[in-house]
Design a protein around this motif. Sequence first.
Motif, PDB file in Angstrom:
ATOM      1  N   CYS A 375      40.445  56.246  44.770  1.00  0.00           N
ATOM      2  CA  CYS A 375      39.859  54.908  44.900  1.00  0.00           C
ATOM      3  C   CYS A 375      39.605  54.294  43.523  1.00  0.00           C
ATOM      4  O   CYS A 375      38.800  54.798  42.763  1.00  0.00           O
ATOM      5  CB  CYS A 375      38.547  54.949  45.684  1.00  0.00           C
ATOM      6  SG  CYS A 375      37.794  53.307  45.779  1.00  0.00           S
ATOM      7  N   MET A 377      38.049  51.696  42.815  1.00  0.00           N
ATOM      8  CA  MET A 377      36.708  51.139  42.730  1.00  0.00           C
ATOM      9  C   MET A 377      35.640  52.220  42.780  1.00  0.00           C
ATOM     10  O   MET A 377      34.452  51.931  42.823  1.00  0.00           O
ATOM     11  CB  MET A 377      36.480  50.105  43.844  1.00  0.00           C
ATOM     12  CG  MET A 377      37.470  48.953  43.856  1.00  0.00           C
ATOM     13  SD  MET A 377      37.668  48.128  42.266  1.00  0.00           S
ATOM     14  CE  MET A 377      36.126  47.238  42.183  1.00  0.00           C
ATOM     15  N   PRO A 381      35.757  56.257  50.372  1.00  0.00           N
ATOM     16  CA  PRO A 381      36.420  55.687  51.558  1.00  0.00           C
ATOM     17  C   PRO A 381      36.107  56.438  52.847  1.00  0.00           C
ATOM     18  O   PRO A 381      35.913  55.809  53.891  1.00  0.00           O
ATOM     19  CB  PRO A 381      37.903  55.775  51.206  1.00  0.00           C
ATOM     20  CG  PRO A 381      37.937  55.796  49.724  1.00  0.00           C
ATOM     21  CD  PRO A 381      36.704  56.508  49.284  1.00  0.00           C
ATOM     22  N   CYS A 404      35.100  46.994  47.916  1.00  0.00           N
ATOM     23  CA  CYS A 404      36.446  47.487  48.237  1.00  0.00           C
ATOM     24  C   CYS A 404      37.426  46.331  48.160  1.00  0.00           C
ATOM     25  O   CYS A 404      37.191  45.279  48.720  1.00  0.00           O
ATOM     26  CB  CYS A 404      36.455  48.104  49.628  1.00  0.00           C
ATOM     27  SG  CYS A 404      38.118  48.340  50.285  1.00  0.00           S
ATOM     28  N   MET A 405      38.531  46.526  47.457  1.00  0.00           N
ATOM     29  CA  MET A 405      39.501  45.420  47.330  1.00  0.00           C
ATOM     30  C   MET A 405      40.657  45.582  48.305  1.00  0.00           C
ATOM     31  O   MET A 405      41.656  44.878  48.208  1.00  0.00           O
ATOM     32  CB  MET A 405      40.016  45.342  45.906  1.00  0.00           C
ATOM     33  CG  MET A 405      40.656  46.633  45.456  1.00  0.00           C
ATOM     34  SD  MET A 405      41.682  46.375  44.033  1.00  0.00           S
ATOM     35  CE  MET A 405      41.532  47.925  43.203  1.00  0.00           C
ATOM     36  N   GLU A 406      40.552  46.546  49.186  1.00  0.00           N
ATOM     37  CA  GLU A 406      41.559  46.767  50.230  1.00  0.00           C
ATOM     38  C   GLU A 406      42.936  47.062  49.640  1.00  0.00           C
ATOM     39  O   GLU A 406      43.951  46.621  50.151  1.00  0.00           O
ATOM     40  CB  GLU A 406      41.592  45.576  51.197  1.00  0.00           C
ATOM     41  CG  GLU A 406      40.241  45.388  51.870  1.00  0.00           C
ATOM     42  CD  GLU A 406      40.179  44.176  52.796  1.00  0.00           C
ATOM     43  OE1 GLU A 406      41.224  43.637  53.148  1.00  0.00           O
ATOM     44  OE2 GLU A 406      39.048  43.792  53.166  1.00  0.00           O
ATOM     45  N   CYS A 407      42.934  47.831  48.560  1.00  0.00           N
ATOM     46  CA  CYS A 407      44.202  48.130  47.900  1.00  0.00           C
ATOM     47  C   CYS A 407      45.037  49.107  48.715  1.00  0.00           C
ATOM     48  O   CYS A 407      46.243  49.221  48.510  1.00  0.00           O
ATOM     49  CB  CYS A 407      43.958  48.703  46.511  1.00  0.00           C
ATOM     50  SG  CYS A 407      43.250  50.354  46.520  1.00  0.00           S
ATOM     51  N   GLY A 408      44.420  49.858  49.612  1.00  0.00           N
ATOM     52  CA  GLY A 408      45.184  50.755  50.475  1.00  0.00           C
ATOM     53  C   GLY A 408      45.471  52.123  49.890  1.00  0.00           C
ATOM     54  O   GLY A 408      46.083  52.953  50.554  1.00  0.00           O
ATOM     55  N   CYS A 410      43.561  54.624  49.477  1.00  0.00           N
ATOM     56  CA  CYS A 410      42.930  55.699  50.256  1.00  0.00           C
ATOM     57  C   CYS A 410      43.751  56.022  51.506  1.00  0.00           C
ATOM     58  O   CYS A 410      44.021  57.183  51.789  1.00  0.00           O
ATOM     59  CB  CYS A 410      41.490  55.339  50.611  1.00  0.00           C
ATOM     60  SG  CYS A 410      41.279  53.696  51.313  1.00  0.00           S
TER      61      CYS A 410
HETATM   62  S1  SF4 Z   1      41.135  50.225  49.893  1.00  0.00           S
HETATM   63 FE1  SF4 Z   1      41.222  50.725  47.710  1.00  0.00          FE
HETATM   64  S2  SF4 Z   1      39.257  49.975  46.924  1.00  0.00           S
HETATM   65 FE2  SF4 Z   1      39.036  50.083  49.135  1.00  0.00          FE
HETATM   66  S3  SF4 Z   1      38.139  52.073  49.514  1.00  0.00           S
HETATM   67 FE3  SF4 Z   1      40.357  52.314  49.714  1.00  0.00          FE
HETATM   68  S4  SF4 Z   1      41.012  52.958  47.690  1.00  0.00           S
HETATM   69 FE4  SF4 Z   1      38.953  52.130  47.456  1.00  0.00          FE
END
Ligand code: SF4
Lengths: 441, 327
Positions: A375, A377, A381, A404-408, A410
Amino acid sequence: MAKLTFSGGIHPSGKKNATKDKPLVELAAPEVLYFPLGQHIGAPLKPLVSVGDRVLKMQKIADAEAFVSAPLHSSVSGKVKDIGMYLNHTNSKVLTIVIENDGLYEEAEPIHTQSIDDLSPNEMRRIIREAGIVGMGGAGFPTHVKLSPPEDKEITHLIVNAAECEPYLTSDRRVMLEMTDDIIGGLKCLMRLLNLSKCYVGIEDNAPEAIALLEEKVKGTGIEIKVLKKKYPQGSEKQIINAICGKEVPMGKLPMDVGCIVINIGTVAEIYRALAYGIPLHRRIVTVSGDAISNPSNLYVPLGTPFSYLVDACGGTNEEVHKIIMGGPMMGIAGVSLDIPVVKGTSGLLLFSEKYTRHEEELNCIRCGRCVNVCPMKLLPTTLDMYSRRGDIEILIENNILNCMECGSCTYVCPSKRHLVQSIRLGKQKINATRAKEAKK
Amino acid sequence: MEKIIVSSSPHIKDNVRTSGIMRDVLIALIPALIASVFYFGIRAAYITALCMIFCVGTEFLWQKIVGRPVTICDGTAAVTGMLLAFNLPVSAPWWICLIGSVVAIVIAKQFFGGVGHNFMNPALVGRAFLLASWPVIMTKWTKPFSTGFIIPADVVTSATPLAILKNPEAGALPGFLDMFLGKLGGCIGEVSTAALLLGGIYLVIRKVISVRIPITYILTVAVLTFVFPSTGLSAFDSMMYNILSGGLFLGAIFMATDYVTSPITSRGQIIFALGCGILTFVIRRFGAYPEGVSYSILLMNVVTPLIDRWTKPRPFGNTKTKKGGVQ
Ligand code: SF4
Ligand code: SF4
């Protein structure tokens, strides 16, 4: 030189080979084009034309009075066929101006005719707004707003985001290779606009040709090329700031709070064309790729062109299409149909066959810690996932779910194939719903 | 185009799966099994097979009975079976395997909601239960090369080096090389440090585990037993006997690294492993029982949720609290 990066992140296979060396192909405009009004973040637009009107290529067809907004321009000349509800890139029907192409490409007056060197910072901002320029990376935030920080915020770093960390996408790379002079011209203007003597271009190390070319051309301009380690999500605003100047944007704050402005490289080229020639944003580069596309390509597409034309231009499909993705495979949105038109934020169009869309059973979390380690951030998760499903809002907020920037990343690594981002998104929605309810009371 | 799937991002995923991870753990345990068969005979393989069958079978039956989805394909029950066997003496009868498996799978794992929800290592709970209930059977250590067939008739028993350290009359201490290779009394899977190390290296290369827990754990025991040697031993000998025997490598590489029951963050894992090391030393030195690895890990399993709370990472952009630990 040590390569710069951030902490966390993942290394998905780049999949860029299919298109990275393919020069841009200009796509001719289709007979009918669709211009959905909601292509940016900010005040909604109102149509400036009516059904039956003749419009010119690059003519402004919709605008709003508000500062935080960006007008829309036609990419062809022709007749307004309809103004109604059509499918857009969010999979919903929104107000859309439909234009019938008359094939003449008769152009409107440029949005300004001054010499680029005479423009004052405020004139530049006005032109950038007038040209309808928004972040070309996909978010759609109006660029002139980004370039207008409040008086009390001193901007020390202009960072150009050319990381293009999403797999498959190669449009930024083609911009760097084929529009190099526009980029350098645009950056010179931006440095003048922000009163800076330096700026930084962050490029991932998997684009050596682009790095070499830019290194050569930026000599003596104050533009510095920063080579970044290939890692996803290197192109996220906060992560690229961290990699290049070591600063951490505080939670809930903006890059300008640490003196940074981050602009996508494709946007810089657009800015230059607006300032130098008065050309508004009316085309964009779209990488068309994925295993179901016969001939993956980088297309230079008139805005408003339905996806099906792009697919045809790439030789059609060679397998049954099971998924349409707008943007990259990590953060892109799955589309419902190829009737959706290209908008300002369409960086990629990926078509996948069944092979890439197999459903996998969600298993229990085995607490392996992979999601925590990747992650960017530095959130947990798996914890957010658990409490999102339970709907325990207090604990979610305490655990910084809103960060959370929803980077995906995780979800990408989870060996139990848990839908972490999806459930985190749900948790955020629950928080917003509760907050909205409280506000009503 | 009727089959268009609209699902949430991300649209691509890594191909690491829970079942693949468990398969890697099983592969990593094979060298130790081979060493065990070499020293204790084919019966070592028989006991291992029994435990694996009993664990997988118990999980299957239990999930059928209570009507939960059957998850034996994730491989976790097979790993538990193998680890349970590795913690038994080779002379263990079949019913010990059965009881241990039922306790491990039903009480330690399924009662808490199945994989991921148990807070203690199932194999270790099984072993602890057996050790408390049948201490004689569970501490009958067969001498290497004294058996080789299915039923050991009149096994020659030998005390483990740790027992000898506690009670010098119990026998003569083996040499370090024998101990490293596995020629000593002990549980099925714990004797060959060399084979366990090989498995551990495989797991690290495959990125299944990180070196944090094993190294911290083993180093902690090494340092403590070096600085505070057993009476009558040089600091070096004390350290060597303590790290080369009594299941330290088995515990440090394969059981303290169990994802479910160890902390999730890197910092937490180091604290956890330090705790395991200190407890192992304390139990071995001051406890009545010469062995300490299983109980140390079980105790640290219990405090894992607490460690997880203390060692929450500092969120990116949280510039107010410099350290983690905000609750
Ligand atoms: S989507 Fe990205 S920022 Fe959000 S919890 Fe998962 S890894 Fe972290
Ligand atoms: S990656 Fe998946 S299995 Fe591992 S801790 Fe996160 S949610 Fe659990």
